[in-house]
Design an enzyme around this catalytic site. Structure first.
Site, PDB file in Angstrom:
ATOM      1  N   ASP A   1     -14.570  -0.319  -6.942  1.00 22.56           N
ATOM      2  CA  ASP A   1     -14.618  -0.803  -8.318  1.00 22.56           C
ATOM      3  C   ASP A   1     -15.975  -1.414  -8.679  1.00 22.56           C
ATOM      4  O   ASP A   1     -16.420  -1.302  -9.822  1.00 22.56           O
ATOM      5  CB  ASP A   1     -13.502  -1.851  -8.498  1.00 22.56           C
ATOM      6  CG  ASP A   1     -13.304  -2.254  -9.947  1.00 22.56           C
ATOM      7  OD1 ASP A   1     -13.358  -1.366 -10.812  1.00 22.56           O
ATOM      8  OD2 ASP A   1     -13.096  -3.459 -10.214  1.00 22.56           O
TER       9      ASP A   1
ATOM     10  N   GLU B   1     -16.415 -13.021 -10.019  1.00 25.91           N
ATOM     11  CA  GLU B   1     -15.582 -13.129 -11.225  1.00 25.91           C
ATOM     12  C   GLU B   1     -14.540 -14.209 -11.023  1.00 25.91           C
ATOM     13  O   GLU B   1     -14.041 -14.382  -9.906  1.00 25.91           O
ATOM     14  CB  GLU B   1     -14.862 -11.811 -11.481  1.00 25.91           C
ATOM     15  CG  GLU B   1     -15.783 -10.650 -11.758  1.00 25.91           C
ATOM     16  CD  GLU B   1     -15.000  -9.411 -12.136  1.00 25.91           C
ATOM     17  OE1 GLU B   1     -14.724  -9.221 -13.317  1.00 25.91           O
ATOM     18  OE2 GLU B   1     -14.632  -8.642 -11.231  1.00 25.91           O
TER      19      GLU B   1
ATOM     20  N   HIS C   1     -21.791  -0.781  -9.794  1.00 26.46           N
ATOM     21  CA  HIS C   1     -22.599  -1.854 -10.380  1.00 26.46           C
ATOM     22  C   HIS C   1     -23.585  -2.473  -9.381  1.00 26.46           C
ATOM     23  O   HIS C   1     -24.770  -2.623  -9.680  1.00 26.46           O
ATOM     24  CB  HIS C   1     -21.707  -2.971 -10.928  1.00 26.46           C
ATOM     25  CG  HIS C   1     -20.649  -2.492 -11.881  1.00 26.46           C
ATOM     26  ND1 HIS C   1     -20.837  -1.433 -12.732  1.00 26.46           N
ATOM     27  CD2 HIS C   1     -19.386  -2.928 -12.117  1.00 26.46           C
ATOM     28  CE1 HIS C   1     -19.742  -1.249 -13.452  1.00 26.46           C
ATOM     29  NE2 HIS C   1     -18.844  -2.135 -13.097  1.00 26.46           N
TER      30      HIS C   1
ATOM     31  N   HIS D   1     -21.369   0.531 -16.930  1.00 29.16           N
ATOM     32  CA  HIS D   1     -21.717  -0.321 -18.074  1.00 29.16           C
ATOM     33  C   HIS D   1     -22.731  -1.411 -17.712  1.00 29.16           C
ATOM     34  O   HIS D   1     -23.396  -1.954 -18.582  1.00 29.16           O
ATOM     35  CB  HIS D   1     -20.470  -0.919 -18.735  1.00 29.16           C
ATOM     36  CG  HIS D   1     -19.879  -2.102 -18.034  1.00 29.16           C
ATOM     37  ND1 HIS D   1     -19.036  -1.976 -16.964  1.00 29.16           N
ATOM     38  CD2 HIS D   1     -20.018  -3.428 -18.236  1.00 29.16           C
ATOM     39  CE1 HIS D   1     -18.688  -3.183 -16.551  1.00 29.16           C
ATOM     40  NE2 HIS D   1     -19.265  -4.088 -17.302  1.00 29.16           N
TER      41      HIS D   1
HETATM   42  C1  BG6 Z   1     -15.593  -3.151 -14.313  1.00 28.99           C
HETATM   43  C2  BG6 Z   1     -14.566  -3.345 -13.236  1.00 28.99           C
HETATM   44  O1  BG6 Z   1     -16.340  -1.987 -14.076  1.00 28.99           O
HETATM   45  O2  BG6 Z   1     -16.470  -4.274 -14.340  1.00 28.99           O
HETATM   46  C3  BG6 Z   1     -13.795  -4.627 -13.456  1.00 28.99           C
HETATM   47  O3  BG6 Z   1     -13.666  -2.242 -13.237  1.00 28.99           O
HETATM   48  C4  BG6 Z   1     -14.741  -5.805 -13.596  1.00 28.99           C
HETATM   49  O4  BG6 Z   1     -12.883  -4.859 -12.394  1.00 28.99           O
HETATM   50  C5  BG6 Z   1     -15.822  -5.499 -14.627  1.00 28.99           C
HETATM   51  O5  BG6 Z   1     -13.991  -6.924 -13.998  1.00 28.99           O
HETATM   52  C6  BG6 Z   1     -16.876  -6.590 -14.646  1.00 28.99           C
HETATM   53  O6  BG6 Z   1     -17.727  -6.362 -15.729  1.00 28.99           O
HETATM   54  P1  BG6 Z   1     -18.478  -7.569 -16.456  1.00 28.99           P
HETATM   55  O7  BG6 Z   1     -19.292  -6.897 -17.508  1.00 28.99           O
HETATM   56  O8  BG6 Z   1     -17.398  -8.473 -17.006  1.00 28.99           O
HETATM   57  O9  BG6 Z   1     -19.284  -8.256 -15.412  1.00 28.99           O
END
Ligand code: BG6
Length: 500
Positions: free
Chosen positions: A237, A218, A242, A180
Site C-alpha cells: 500500500d 499516519e 509512495h 498521488h
Molecule cells: C494511499 C493509501 O495511497 O495513501 C492509504 O492507500 C494512505 O492507505 C494514503 O492512507 C496516505 O496518503 P496521504 O496523502 O494522506 O499521506
C-alpha cells in the site's frame, strides 16, 4: 493556464469514496480556477443511480471536501451543468457502447478533436476488462487516455501480466498510473530544491551524507477499508509506491530537462540500483508490524484485528521499516531507512538527510553541550517546508555552540493555497504530461524490490502480531533495525490536542 482542447472526463466509480473525497472536488477547483477547457463534461459511471443521484452526490462531495468550502449557488449551477451520468456494470459491453454514443453526442458540432479521459476508480480486478471493453467500443483512440489508481498489480508477476494486457488496448504514453504522492506540492518541490539551487548538489553524495530517513506515519487506522487492506498490507500500500518514489526523488541524478521521460529515466535508474535484499537475511533489513489497541492523541482506539472486515487472526502488516542501499557511485553504502505505519503517534511525511560530522572538530567539547551534525529535513506534510539544522554561536563573551534551525515554511513564504495533489494530476492528464505518473518500467522495478519480501512473509506469517500499540512509533524491532547501525529514528513531534 486554461487548457484549450475540449475534454470529457469519464469516471468509472463516480459514486465511490475517491470520487467523493478527491476527484470531484479537484475537478471543481480546476474549473473554479479556469484551468479546465471551456468545453468539458464530467461523465459519471456508477451502479444503481441516476443523473439526479449523481448530481446530488457531487454536491454533497463539494460541500464536504472542496478546499474552498461550500460553492455558492451560482458556482454550483454553472459547474453542475457539466455533469452527465450513465448507469451500468463496468464489465458490460452495453455500458461501453452507451459511453461511446454519449461521448459522440457531447462532441457533436465541434471541429477540434476532444480529449477523452477514462479514470478507473474501481477495484483493481476490473482494470483489465474495462480497458478491453473501452478498446472494443472504439474508445482507445489517439486522444483517449486511461488513468489507473494504485495498486497496479499485487506483485511483480501480476503487474507484468496486467501491463502486457493493457498495452494491447492503450499505448504506454496514454496510460497514466497514479501515485498521488507525486502530485503533492512538497514532493515536486524536491526537484526544485535539488536542481534549481546549486548549493546542495555538490555535497549530495556519500562523502557528505551519512544516511537518509524517510518516514510516512499516519494516525488513522484502516477506517472503512478493512477488506482492501487485508489483501494489501503496508508494503504494497505504501512502500512499493509512495516511499520508493520519495527515495527516487532524493537519490536520482540531475535530469537534463523536465521532459517526462527524462525525469522518469533518472528515477528508474535509482530503482534499478537498489540492492536486492538477501531472502535469508531479511530480518537484518526489514521489520513488519501490526497495531494492537492503544491511544492515539488521547483517544482509545481498537487494534487492527478488531477493525471491521479484518480477520481476527490477521497476519497483514500495518507497519514496515526497511533499510535499502542504492548501489551506484553517488550512494554506495549510504543507508536509506524507510518506515511507514498506520495508527502511529503522529501524522507526518518527512525526509531527513543526515550529514556527516565535520572532518575536524576544532571546538573543544565543552563549547557544545549537545553537538549535532547538520541535518536537512523536508517536511512533506503537515506543516510543509524545509529545515536545515546548523550549529551557531550562542550570544555572549564565551564561544558556546548551540543547534539552531534555518526554516523555509510554505505558509509563510507563499500566500496562495497550494492545489491538492489530484488537481495537479488530473490537469496533467488532460495536458498529456506524464512526468508525475508511473511508467511501466518504474512499476516493474519497484515490484522487483518488494516482491521477494512479500513472498518470504507469505511463507512465514508473523508469530508476534500485534506487536505495537496504536499511538506508538511501531514495533521495538524497528528501533533495533536502525540501532544496530549505531543510529536512531529522528524524533517527530507529537502535538496533542488542547485539553478540554
Ligand atoms: C494511499 C493509501 O495511497 O495513501 C492509504 O492507500 C494512505 O492507505 C494514503 O492512507 C496516505 O496518503 P496521504 O496523502 O494522506 O499521506
Amino acid at each position: 493556464m486554461q487548457l484549450h482542447e475540449p475534454a470529457i472526463i469519464t469516471i468509472f466509480g463516480a459514486l465511490g469514496d475517491l470520487s467523493k473525497r478527491k476527484l470531484l472536488p479537484a475537478l471543481f477547483n480546476l474549473w473554479h480556477e479556469k484551468m479546465l477547457p471551456e468545453q468539458f463534461y464530467i461523465l459519471g459511471l456508477g451502479r444503481g443511480s441516476t443523473l439526479d443521484g449523481f448530481v446530488e452526490y457531487a454536491r454533497a462531495s463539494l460541500n464536504e471536501f472542496s478546499r474552498r468550502g461550500v460553492p455558492t449557488e451560482e458556482e454550483w449551477t454553472q459547474f453542475s451543468a457539466h455533469l452527465r451520468y450513465l448507469d451500468g456494470s463496468f464489465e458490460d459491453p452495453t455500458l461501453h457502447a452507451a459511453i461511446s454514443t454519449e461521448t459522440s453526442e457531447l462532441m457533436k458540432g465541434t471541429s477540434v478533436p476532444w480529449v477523452r479521459m477514462f479514470y478507473l476508480s474501481t477495484p483493481p480486478s476490473l482494470i483489465e476488462v474495462i480497458a478491453q471493453q473501452l478498446h472494443a467500443a472504439g474508445l482507445s483512440g489517439p486522444k483517449d487516455r486511461l488513468v489507473i489508481e494504485k495498486p497496479f498489480g499485487r506483485d511483480l508477476e501480476s503487474a507484468t501480466k496486467l501491463n502486457t494486457s493493457l498495452l494491447n488496448y492503450f499505448d504506454e504514453d496514454r496510460i497514466y498510473r497514479i501515485d498521488h504522492y507525486l502530485g503533492k506540492e512538497t514532493v515536486q518541490n524536491i526537484l526544485a530544491f535539488r536542481f534549481a539551487n546549486a548549493m546542495y548538489e555538490p555535497i549530495w553524495k556519500r562523502g557528505y551524507i551519512d544516511h537518509v530517513q524517510i518516514t510516512v506515519s499516519e494516525e488513522v487506522g484502516v477506517e472503512t477499508r478493512g477488506k482492501f487492506y487485508e489483501s494489501a498490507g503496508a508494503l504494497r500500500d505504501m512502500i512499493q509506491n509512495h516511499l520508493l518514489q520519495l527515495l527516487c526523488m532524493v537519490a536520482m541524478e540531475p535530469p537534463i530537462s523536465l521532459d517526462a521521460d527524462e525525469v522518469r529515466n533518472k528515477k528508474v535508474d535509482v530503482l534499478k540500483a537498489l540492492r536486492p535484499i538477501p531472502p535469508d537475511e531479511l530480518y537484518r533489513f526489514v521489520v513488519r508490524g501490526q497495531y494492537g489497541p492503544g491511544y492515539v492523541k488521547g483517544q482509545v482506539v481498537r487494534g487492527y484485528r478488531q477493525e471491521d472486515n479484518v480477520d481476527p487472526n490477521s497476519s497483514t502488516e500495518t507497519f514496515v521499516a526497511l533499510k535499502l542501499y542504492v548501489d551506484n557511485w553517488r550512494w554506495q553504502d549510504v543507508p536509506f531507512y524507510l518506515r511507514t505505519g498506520k495508527r502511529m503517534a503522529a501524522k507526518a511525511s518527512k525526509i531527513s538527510i543526515q550529514f556527516r560530522p565535520v572532518p575536524h572538530q576544532m571546538f573543544p567539547e565543552k563549547t557544545s553541550d549537545h553537538w549535532e551534525p547538520n541535518r536537512l529535513t523536508i517536511n512533506i506534510q503537515p506543516e510543509e517546508g524545509i529545515t536545515v539544522r546548523i550549529q551557531a554561536k550562542q550570544p555572549g563573551q564565551k564561544m558556546k555552540l548551540r543547534t539552531v534551525n534555518m526554516d523555509f515554511d510554505y505558509d509563510l513564504s507563499f500566500t496562495a493555497e497550494p492545489p491538492e495533489a489530484y488537481e495537479t494530476l488530473l490537469y496533467d492528464v488532460l495536458e498529456a504530461d506524464g512526468t508525475l505518473f508511473m511508467r511501466s518500467d518504474q512499476e516493474h522495478y519497484a515490484w522487483s524490490v518488494v516482491t521477494p519480501i512479500l513472498e518470504a512473509w507469505e511463507n512465514s506469517p508473523s508469530q508476534d502480531f500485534p506487536n505495537y500499540a496504536a499511538g506508538s512509533w511501531g514495533p521495538e524491532a524497528a528501533e533495533a533495525l536502525i540501532a544496530r547501525d549505531g543510529r536512531s529514528w529522528h524524533a517527530i513531534p507529537v502535538i496533542l490536542p488542547p485539553a478540554t
